[in-house]
Enzyme design. Structure first.
Site, short mmCIF file in Angstrom:
data_model
loop_
_atom_site.label_atom_id
_atom_site.label_comp_id
_atom_site.label_asym_id
_atom_site.label_seq_id
_atom_site.Cartn_x
_atom_site.Cartn_y
_atom_site.Cartn_z
NE ARG A 16 -2.06 -2.16 2.77
CZ ARG A 16 -2.59 -2.41 4.05
NH1 ARG A 16 -3.71 -1.83 4.59
NH2 ARG A 16 -1.95 -2.95 4.99
CB THR A 81 2.77 -12.94 11.64
OG1 THR A 81 0.90 -12.97 11.40
CG2 THR A 81 1.87 -11.46 11.50
CG ASP A 105 4.04 -1.91 10.21
OD1 ASP A 105 3.93 -2.44 11.42
OD2 ASP A 105 2.81 -2.82 9.63
CD GLU A 157 -5.79 -11.15 12.11
OE1 GLU A 157 -5.79 -9.83 11.23
OE2 GLU A 157 -5.24 -11.89 13.40
CG ASN A 230 -0.95 -0.56 6.74
OD1 ASN A 230 0.21 -1.68 7.29
ND2 ASN A 230 -1.70 -0.22 8.06
CG ASN A 389 37.99 23.88 -7.65
OD1 ASN A 389 37.43 24.63 -8.17
ND2 ASN A 389 37.44 23.23 -6.81
NE ARG A 443 42.90 45.38 -11.31
CZ ARG A 443 43.27 46.64 -10.29
NH1 ARG A 443 43.51 48.48 -10.34
NH2 ARG A 443 42.85 46.51 -9.46
#
Ligand code: UD1
Ligand code: CA
Length: 457
Positions: A16, A81, A105, A157, A230, A389, A443
């Site tokens: 996501r 998991t 996360d 869940e 997420n 330089n 100069r």
């Protein structure tokens, strides 16, 4: 308390986020997201810490390379998991004690909360303790199911919950303490007969309950802390909360933030008392700022060390530079890596420096580029001075002795040295080394052709 190890789950891609970069490596307040829970686990005393990695494993490992306390376990396929934790157990084979399980996360999780959870778990001699939170909108999270007496029975869940279970507002944070013996014994008995056909770690709750083991839930007071990121909306929200914490601590330690809501200071930055930071500044990369400094609006500072009493004026960008005391920079100056400015140096507007050391009291007040230069004390660099330089192939050094006065619009074609106490006249292109106490002037002689314009007409 028993020994404590941690497992941090970080194998998933984080679809996501809609990103080419794995979710847990997105930076939040200056650190990759995953570093936050890892530090929290470490501060709570966990060792070792096992990261379960899968997607972009090399990149994740790279963040922690050389960090002895961190082990990595590979989860080739993200089967859930429960499967992820099973993959970590080889790395913990010799370990006996309490295992903290976290997700990669959750950057807002505080070490104090993990310590509280560990203490609760130990005080109740629990086998499993789940950190929960009561949410107004629990949608998407696993719900903690309790029986009539309030005892934990299982976690369900979102996708498996019936309407009644969906009304439960106590959610699973995805953060747990589990006894290692219980984990080793039961992790492989988790099945995947559920809506997502995944091996759910959360099933260990029901397993522990069924076996009559002590399985508890500890609700956290601050539901923000367990917010899992997420998508990028939540990423911005988490960053805002972390910035608030960082800014609050700085203010309480004596730093004035003119508008803390618009001040972007990363984790790892330190600022001394009585320093003032104006709005829209970005300070990161482990920068250290001393006491009594003023950082004006719109300044960006990365990886710098800034001594006491410095004044960084609006719109300046400082990277990898070392400023001693009472140095003034800007407005709109650019200090690039390798710049060292000794006490009382003054860098003015539209000055760029790179790998340049300036001695005490020296000044470059306007419109100048100083690269690969070694400048002594009390040197004045005139407006428009340029160190040439780079010859297209190599970089060369310019050395300017103490007390030198460089006039305006001077080019110093490196490698070149201007000896101490010399003066380089305005408009000079210096190609030959200048001896000390000398005047260098180069100069083209000026010719005035009187009446020239009139004749043209
Ligand atoms: C999980 C919990 C849910 C809880 C929620 C809290 C389960 C089954 N569900 O759901 O109860 O409310 O966290 O945020 O555990 N991961 C792996 N390998 C895998 C799967 C996941 O490493 O095979 C990692 C992910 O990268 C992520 C973490 O585990 O860091 C959580 O996985 P995720 O798929 O986000 O779980 P949720 O559906 O949010
Ligand atoms: Ca999640």
């Amino acid at each position: 308390m028993k020994p404590c190890a941690a497992v941090v789950l970080a194998a998933g891609k984080g679809t996501r986020m809609k990103s080419g970069v794995i979710k847990v490596l997105h930076p939040v307040a200056g650190l990759p997201m995953l570093s936050w829970p890892v530090s929290a686990a470490r501060e709570a005393g966990a060792t070792p810490i096992v990261l379960v990695i899968g997607h972009q494993a090399n990149a994740v490992q790279g963040v922690f390379r050389g960090d002895g306390g961190i082990l990595c376990a590979m989860q080739e396929q993200q089967l859930g998991t429960g499967h992820a934790v099973a993959c970590a157990l080889d790395a913990l084979s010799g370990f006996r004690g309490t295992v903290l399980i976290l997700c990669g996360d959750t950057p807002l999780l505080r070490p104090e909360t993990l310590s509280d959870l560990l203490k609760f778990h130990a005080d109740h001699a629990a086998v499993v303790t789940v950190l929960t939170a009561v949410m107004d909108d629990p949608h998407g999270y696993g719900r903690l199911v309790r029986d009539e007496d309030g005892r934990v029975t299982r976690i369900v869940e979102q996708k498996d919950a019936d309407p009644e279970e969906q009304d439960i507002r106590e959610i699973n944070s995805g953060i747990y303490c589990m006894e290692s013996d219980f984990l080793f014994e039961n992790i492989r008995s988790i099945g995947n007969n559920n809506a997502q056909q995944e091996y759910y770690l959360t099933d260990l709750v029901a397993i522990a309950v069924r076996k009559g083991l002590t399985c508890l839930a500890m609700p956290t007071a601050d539901a923000d802390e367990i917010m899992g990121i997420n998508d990028r909306v939540q990423l911005a929200e988490a960053a805002r909360i972390l910035r608030r914490r960082i800014n609050r601590e700085l203010m309480l330690s004596g730093v004035t933030l003119v508008d803390p809501e618009q001040t972007y200071i990363d984790q790892g930055v330190s600022i001394g008392a009585d320093s003032v930071v104006h709005p829209n500044c970005h300070i990161g990369g482990e920068t250290v700022i001393g006491c009594g400094c003023e950082i004006e609006q719109g300044v960006s500072i990365t990886g710098c060390s800034i001594g006491d009493g410095c004044h960084i004026k609006a719109g300046s960008v400082l990277e990898g530079s070392d400023l001693r005391e009472d140095v003034a920079v800007g407005p709109m100056a650019h200090l690039r890596p390798g710049t060292v400015l000794h006490n009382h140096v003054k860098i003015g507007n539209f000055v760029e420096t790179k790998k340049t050391v300036m001695g005490e009291g020296s000044k470059a007040s306007h419109l100048t580029y100083l690269g690969d230069a070694e400048i002594g004390r009390d040197v004045n660099i005139g407006c428009g001075t340029i160190t040439c330089n780079y010859d297209g192939v190599n970089k060369h050094r310019t050395v300017i002795g103490d007390g030198v006065f460089i006039g305006s619009d001077v080019q110093l074609v490196a490698p070149v040295t201007v000896g101490r106490n010399s003066l380089v006249a305005a408009g000079t292109t210096v190609t030959i080394d200048v001896e000390p106490d000398s005047l260098a002037i180069a100069r083209v002689p000026q010719v005035n052709k009187v009446g020239w314009r009139l004749k043209k007409k």
